[in-house]
Motif scaffolding. Structure first.
Motif: not given
Length: 334
Positions: A30-37
């Motif tokens: 529901r909110s940006p929780l992913h660390r997407t490097a």
């Protein structure tokens, strides 16, 4: 097909140290929780796309690093005249592009001949600025209290995967200047949508995407629907935003439209029409084609109005009549 998706509520890394998919990251938020490097080179795609609909114009800003090249775009449609103003810059090997590893993790910059885009998150929201020879954009997309967005990880395999963040119904205000004429963007009637993507893609892929934002009977409503590219993965990017609250739909949706007449009504629904039953009526088609043999793309993005309903988590049907946005088909070899 209905899948069972896991809601993620704690921060998580998209990738393992090897660069492969972290299976613990598969799910939705529901909110940006992913660390997407995403480490390594080779079909790694990173982009920020902002679509803005005002009473008089549609604005699209794109900053994209596709590994072999960066592709940036400032596109403006006059809703009254139907005239498009389009500036595209392709930069080999992505020189000069700045994109944060994760959403909200830093500034976004695109500087190329004839085009500049700067995007910054701050206390008031996200400031969107762009300049070309004919267009100047200075907008702020605010984040209302309690506003939620949809984050989804789509796993094609441990080597190929995508994180997408779709943030709809962001009130936006500011100014747009086209050919020296200033247009005010009123916050009470203008909406911004973010498509933030990070991942490593298959060579050939097609997708549908639809989004819409507006106020219906005093309730802020956001439509987010997709298809084709997520089919069979167990993940979907379908959700209703109602009053800032996200209601996830895990059904794979049926998209019905006429490829010989893109301006005919589109229909998007689940198989049983229990969660989603939408009609999209276009008022403008934006078509783009590129064929460099190895690399090719064709996109038909139609702008228009949504009607129908989507069900919330309790099963209550929420009307979306009059919500404005877009529906598209894209086919890529990249």
């Amino acid at each position: 097909m209905t899948s069972t998706e896991r809601e993620i509520t704690e921060p998580v890394d998209l990738c393992l140290s090897s660069g492969r998919l972290n299976r613990a990251a598969v799910g939705w938020t529901r909110s940006p929780l992913h660390r997407t490097a995403v480490t390594g080179w080779g079909r790694t795609k990173r982009w920020e796309y902002w679509g803005v609909v005002t009473p008089t114009h549609v604005i699209a800003l794109t900053v994209a690093d596709l590994d072999y090249a960066a592709q940036h775009q400032v596109w403006v449609l006059d809703r009254v005249t139907g005239v498009e103003v389009d500036t595209v810059a392709v930069v080999p090997l992505g020189r000069g592009v700045v994109l944060p590893a994760s959403s909200g993790g830093g500034p976004v910059r695109a500087h190329a001949k004839g085009l500049d885009i700067t995007i910054d998150d701050g206390d008031l929201g996200t400031r969107l600025r762009a300049a070309t020879g004919r267009v100047e954009v200075d907008l702020v997309a605010s984040v209302p209290e309690g506003h939620e967005s949809l984050g989804v990880v789509v796993p094609w395999s441990d080597r190929l995967f995508q994180y997408t963040l779709k943030d709809v119904a962001r009130p936006v205000s500011g100014t747009l200047v086209v050919d020296g004429v200033r247009h005010d963007v009123p916050a009470d009637a203008s909406w911004a949508v973010l498509d933030h993507g990070r991942g490593r893609w298959p060579y050939s892929m097609s997708w549908n995407w639809g989004a819409g934002s507006g106020t219906v009977d005093g309730l802020v409503v956001g439509v987010q629907v997709g298809g084709r590219w997520t089919d069979g993965t167990g993940s979907t990017e379908n959700a209703l935003l109602a009053g800032g609250r996200l209601h996830k739909c895990s059904d794979e949706l049926v998209w019905e439209y006429d490829r010989a007449d893109w301006l005919a009504p589109w229909h998007v629904h689940d198989q049983a029409r229990e969660r989603v039953d939408l009609t999209f009526t276009p008022f403008h088609e934006r078509a783009s084609r590129m064929n460099l043999l190895v690399v090719a793309a064709e996109t038909h993005q139609c702008f228009g109005t949504w009607t129908g309903w989507m069900a919330d988590d309790a099963g209550t049907r929420v009307r979306v009549d009059g919500v404005t946005g877009w529906a598209e088909e894209a086919r890529n070899r990249w």
